[in-house]
Design a protein around this motif. Structure first.
Motif, PDB file in Angstrom:
ATOM      1  N   ARG A  44      12.267  15.203 -23.480  1.00 17.60           N
ATOM      2  CA  ARG A  44      11.449  15.960 -22.559  1.00 17.60           C
ATOM      3  C   ARG A  44      10.419  15.029 -21.928  1.00 17.60           C
ATOM      4  NH1 ARG A  44       9.286  21.799 -24.439  1.00 17.60           N
ATOM      5  NH2 ARG A  44      11.531  21.866 -24.894  1.00 17.60           N
ATOM      6  N   GLU A  45      10.264  15.145 -20.610  1.00 19.54           N
ATOM      7  CA  GLU A  45       9.319  14.283 -19.913  1.00 19.54           C
ATOM      8  C   GLU A  45       8.359  15.114 -19.091  1.00 19.54           C
ATOM      9  OE1 GLU A  45      10.789  11.787 -16.758  1.00 19.54           O
ATOM     10  OE2 GLU A  45      12.319  13.234 -16.150  1.00 19.54           O
ATOM     11  N   LEU A  46       7.138  14.605 -18.960  1.00 18.05           N
ATOM     12  CA  LEU A  46       6.120  15.256 -18.161  1.00 18.05           C
ATOM     13  C   LEU A  46       6.305  14.848 -16.705  1.00 18.05           C
ATOM     14  CD1 LEU A  46       3.449  16.882 -17.993  1.00 18.05           C
ATOM     15  CD2 LEU A  46       2.256  14.713 -18.410  1.00 18.05           C
ATOM     16  N   VAL A  47       6.396  15.835 -15.808  1.00 19.76           N
ATOM     17  CA  VAL A  47       6.585  15.508 -14.402  1.00 19.76           C
ATOM     18  C   VAL A  47       5.360  15.790 -13.562  1.00 19.76           C
ATOM     19  CG1 VAL A  47       9.092  15.772 -14.479  1.00 19.76           C
ATOM     20  CG2 VAL A  47       7.687  17.741 -13.883  1.00 19.76           C
ATOM     21  N   ALA A  48       4.539  16.747 -13.966  1.00 15.49           N
ATOM     22  CA  ALA A  48       3.358  17.076 -13.175  1.00 15.49           C
ATOM     23  C   ALA A  48       2.315  17.737 -14.050  1.00 15.49           C
ATOM     24  CB  ALA A  48       3.723  18.009 -12.018  1.00 15.49           C
ATOM     25  N   SER A  49       1.049  17.483 -13.728  1.00 10.71           N
ATOM     26  CA  SER A  49      -0.051  18.075 -14.471  1.00 10.71           C
ATOM     27  C   SER A  49      -1.125  18.549 -13.516  1.00 10.71           C
ATOM     28  CB  SER A  49      -0.679  17.061 -15.433  1.00 10.71           C
ATOM     29  OG  SER A  49       0.235  16.625 -16.401  1.00 10.71           O
ATOM     30  N   MET A  50      -1.850  19.572 -13.950  1.00 10.71           N
ATOM     31  CA  MET A  50      -3.017  20.041 -13.214  1.00 10.71           C
ATOM     32  C   MET A  50      -4.124  20.300 -14.221  1.00 10.71           C
ATOM     33  SD  MET A  50      -3.384  23.125 -10.455  1.00 10.71           S
ATOM     34  CE  MET A  50      -3.052  24.439 -11.615  1.00 10.71           C
ATOM     35  N   PHE A  51      -5.319  19.832 -13.895  1.00 13.46           N
ATOM     36  CA  PHE A  51      -6.438  19.911 -14.823  1.00 13.46           C
ATOM     37  C   PHE A  51      -7.526  20.820 -14.258  1.00 13.46           C
ATOM     38  CE2 PHE A  51      -4.786  16.630 -17.512  1.00 13.46           C
ATOM     39  CZ  PHE A  51      -4.036  15.848 -16.661  1.00 13.46           C
ATOM     40  N   ARG A  52      -8.413  21.238 -15.136  1.00 10.03           N
ATOM     41  CA  ARG A  52      -9.567  22.029 -14.714  1.00 10.03           C
ATOM     42  C   ARG A  52     -10.259  21.288 -13.580  1.00 10.03           C
ATOM     43  NH1 ARG A  52     -13.569  25.327 -17.536  1.00 10.03           N
ATOM     44  NH2 ARG A  52     -12.490  24.986 -19.495  1.00 10.03           N
ATOM     45  N   GLY A  53     -10.562  22.022 -12.531  1.00 10.74           N
ATOM     46  CA  GLY A  53     -11.171  21.399 -11.356  1.00 10.74           C
ATOM     47  C   GLY A  53     -10.158  21.088 -10.266  1.00 10.74           C
ATOM     48  N   GLY A  54      -8.875  21.153 -10.610  1.00 11.39           N
ATOM     49  CA  GLY A  54      -7.841  21.000  -9.594  1.00 11.39           C
ATOM     50  C   GLY A  54      -7.173  19.639  -9.500  1.00 11.39           C
ATOM     51  N   ARG A  55      -7.618  18.684 -10.291  1.00 10.45           N
ATOM     52  CA  ARG A  55      -6.976  17.364 -10.211  1.00 10.45           C
ATOM     53  C   ARG A  55      -5.528  17.455 -10.656  1.00 10.45           C
ATOM     54  NH1 ARG A  55      -6.308  12.822 -13.628  1.00 10.45           N
ATOM     55  NH2 ARG A  55      -7.308  13.944 -15.359  1.00 10.45           N
ATOM     56  N   THR A  56      -4.650  16.773  -9.942  1.00 11.70           N
ATOM     57  CA  THR A  56      -3.232  16.780 -10.266  1.00 11.70           C
ATOM     58  C   THR A  56      -2.720  15.360 -10.445  1.00 11.70           C
ATOM     59  OG1 THR A  56      -2.651  16.817  -7.917  1.00 11.70           O
ATOM     60  CG2 THR A  56      -2.779  18.945  -9.032  1.00 11.70           C
ATOM     61  N   THR A  57      -1.693  15.238 -11.264  1.00 16.21           N
ATOM     62  CA  THR A  57      -1.008  13.962 -11.446  1.00 16.21           C
ATOM     63  C   THR A  57       0.487  14.214 -11.459  1.00 16.21           C
ATOM     64  OG1 THR A  57      -1.056  14.103 -13.867  1.00 16.21           O
ATOM     65  CG2 THR A  57      -2.912  12.995 -12.805  1.00 16.21           C
ATOM     66  N   TYR A  58       1.238  13.200 -11.089  1.00 11.05           N
ATOM     67  CA  TYR A  58       2.690  13.323 -10.992  1.00 11.05           C
ATOM     68  C   TYR A  58       3.376  12.086 -11.544  1.00 11.05           C
ATOM     69  CZ  TYR A  58       1.457  17.030  -7.747  1.00 11.05           C
ATOM     70  OH  TYR A  58       0.924  18.167  -7.187  1.00 11.05           O
ATOM     71  N   ALA A  59       4.552  12.306 -12.123  1.00 10.46           N
ATOM     72  CA  ALA A  59       5.389  11.181 -12.503  1.00 10.46           C
ATOM     73  C   ALA A  59       5.863  10.478 -11.236  1.00 10.46           C
ATOM     74  CB  ALA A  59       6.591  11.679 -13.305  1.00 10.46           C
ATOM     75  N   ASP A  60       6.068   9.181 -11.336  1.00 11.28           N
ATOM     76  CA  ASP A  60       6.504   8.420 -10.171  1.00 11.28           C
ATOM     77  C   ASP A  60       7.808   8.974  -9.590  1.00 11.28           C
ATOM     78  OD1 ASP A  60       5.375   5.167 -11.399  1.00 11.28           O
ATOM     79  OD2 ASP A  60       4.318   6.761 -10.332  1.00 11.28           O
ATOM     80  N   SER A  61       8.655   9.482 -10.452  1.00  9.93           N
ATOM     81  CA  SER A  61       9.970   9.947 -10.018  1.00  9.93           C
ATOM     82  C   SER A  61       9.902  11.185  -9.121  1.00  9.93           C
ATOM     83  CB  SER A  61      10.861  10.246 -11.225  1.00  9.93           C
ATOM     84  OG  SER A  61      10.252  11.221 -12.054  1.00  9.93           O
ATOM     85  N   VAL A  62       8.784  11.910  -9.154  1.00  5.88           N
ATOM     86  CA  VAL A  62       8.677  13.133  -8.350  1.00  5.88           C
ATOM     87  C   VAL A  62       7.534  13.079  -7.349  1.00  5.88           C
ATOM     88  CG1 VAL A  62       9.622  14.449 -10.290  1.00  5.88           C
ATOM     89  CG2 VAL A  62       7.139  14.422  -9.907  1.00  5.88           C
ATOM     90  N   LYS A  63       6.764  12.018  -7.381  1.00  5.83           N
ATOM     91  CA  LYS A  63       5.597  11.915  -6.508  1.00  5.83           C
ATOM     92  C   LYS A  63       6.029  12.011  -5.046  1.00  5.83           C
ATOM     93  CE  LYS A  63       2.608   9.292  -8.344  1.00  5.83           C
ATOM     94  NZ  LYS A  63       1.881   8.111  -8.854  1.00  5.83           N
ATOM     95  N   GLY A  64       5.311  12.837  -4.293  1.00  6.25           N
ATOM     96  CA  GLY A  64       5.638  13.046  -2.893  1.00  6.25           C
ATOM     97  C   GLY A  64       6.667  14.127  -2.648  1.00  6.25           C
ATOM     98  N   ARG A  65       7.330  14.588  -3.706  1.00  3.64           N
ATOM     99  CA  ARG A  65       8.353  15.636  -3.567  1.00  3.64           C
ATOM    100  C   ARG A  65       7.953  16.933  -4.268  1.00  3.64           C
ATOM    101  NH1 ARG A  65      13.167  14.979  -5.858  1.00  3.64           N
ATOM    102  NH2 ARG A  65      12.438  13.605  -7.540  1.00  3.64           N
TER     103      ARG A  65
END
Length: 120
Positions: A44-65
């Motif tokens: 299992r891999e993490l592809v996207a996250s959202m944190f309190r305050g709205g900050r988001t992060t993405y795995a390189d493999s899905v970034k931009g998509r």
């Protein structure tokens, strides 16, 4: 508290899908949301996250998509997936940590999973 996922399905490469993760219960606020996926024979891999305050992060493999977002009025989180590729095929899971009730305690749980299949 419970997380119920919806969405997913079969789509051709280049298409789009949106996954939903609806939370029920007495929720005060979201601490962290993660969208994970697990393909057959893979971890299992993490592809996207959202944190309190709205900050988001993405795995390189899905970034931009892929885009993660939340609707606090509905206690629902979303994963919008565009320009899908066959390698995006997997079971997708949401995982969220909430502050619940009036005590400030936290709850962490998983959705039941949604199959996403992208055909070439």
């Amino acid at each position: 508290v419970q997380l119920v996922q919806s969405g997913g399905g079969l789509v051709q490469a280049g298409g789009s899908l949106r996954l939903s993760c609806a939370a029920s219960g007495i929720i005060v606020s979201l601490n962290e949301l993660g969208w994970y996926r697990q393909a057959p024979g893979k971890q299992r891999e993490l592809v996207a996250s959202m944190f309190r305050g709205g900050r988001t992060t993405y795995a390189d493999s899905v970034k931009g998509r892929f885009t993660v977002a939340g609707d606090t009025s509905k206690n629902t989180m979303y994963l919008q997936m565009n320009s899908l590729k066959p390698e995006d095929t997997a079971v997708y899971y949401c995982n969220a940590e909430f502050v619940i009730g009036g005590t400030g305690s936290t709850w962490n749980g998983w959705g039941q999973g949604s199959q996403v299949t992208v055909s070439s």
